[in-house]
Scaffold this motif. Structure first.
Motif, short mmCIF file in Angstrom:
data_model
loop_
_atom_site.label_atom_id
_atom_site.label_comp_id
_atom_site.label_asym_id
_atom_site.label_seq_id
_atom_site.Cartn_x
_atom_site.Cartn_y
_atom_site.Cartn_z
N UNK A 271 0.83 -1.20 0.00
CA UNK A 271 0.00 0.00 0.00
C UNK A 271 0.87 1.25 0.00
N UNK A 272 1.90 1.26 0.82
CA UNK A 272 2.80 2.40 0.91
C UNK A 272 3.52 2.62 -0.43
N UNK A 273 4.02 1.54 -1.01
CA UNK A 273 4.71 1.66 -2.29
C UNK A 273 3.79 2.15 -3.41
N UNK A 274 2.58 1.60 -3.45
CA UNK A 274 1.61 2.07 -4.46
C UNK A 274 1.24 3.53 -4.24
N UNK A 275 1.17 3.94 -3.00
CA UNK A 275 0.86 5.33 -2.69
C UNK A 275 1.95 6.26 -3.22
#
Length: 125
Positions: A96-100
């Motif tokens: 989620x953090x990387x996609x964000x």
């Protein structure tokens, strides 16, 4: 600083989704924030419940009241493979953090291009 870099830094350093909110993509930003908060809350709940079990065992006298015994009990609980929720939630949080960060950079790059096109059209006129 370009919007793409600033938005990616916001999402990467401050909080997943904050870069999207700054760029005006509020629904997407709050979605990233929500996934992060849910993952953190569930992980923290599991950690606290595991710590309570160890504390109860210490109070009952099943685990010695010394650092070595407590460390051994905590290590055994951490290595317990019967609960596979924590690794899955950790990976969901990291993805989620990387996609964000990636989407904040992408949306910021799109806005940078639009601003560049507007600036170019003003200089031509």
């Amino acid at each position: 600083m370009k919007k793409s870099i600033y938005a990616a830094m916001l999402s990467g350093i401050v909080c997943p989704g904050s870069g999207q909110i700054w760029l005006g993509k509020k629904l997407l930003g709050w979605g990233f924030i929500s996934v992060s908060v849910v993952c953190i809350l569930v992980i923290m709940d599991q950690i606290i419940s595991r710590a309570q079990v160890i504390a109860e065992q210490i109070l009952a006298g099943n685990i010695g009241n010394d650092l070595t015994s407590i460390y051994a009990a905590v290590s055994n609980v951490a290595l317990d493979a019967s609960n596979s929720t924590m690794p899955a939630l950790t990976w969901i949080f990291i993805v989620n953090w990387g996609l964000s960060v990636a989407s904040a950079f992408w949306f910021g790059a799109q806005q940078d291009k639009q601003l560049q096109l507007q600036a170019d059209s003003k200089t031509e006129a």
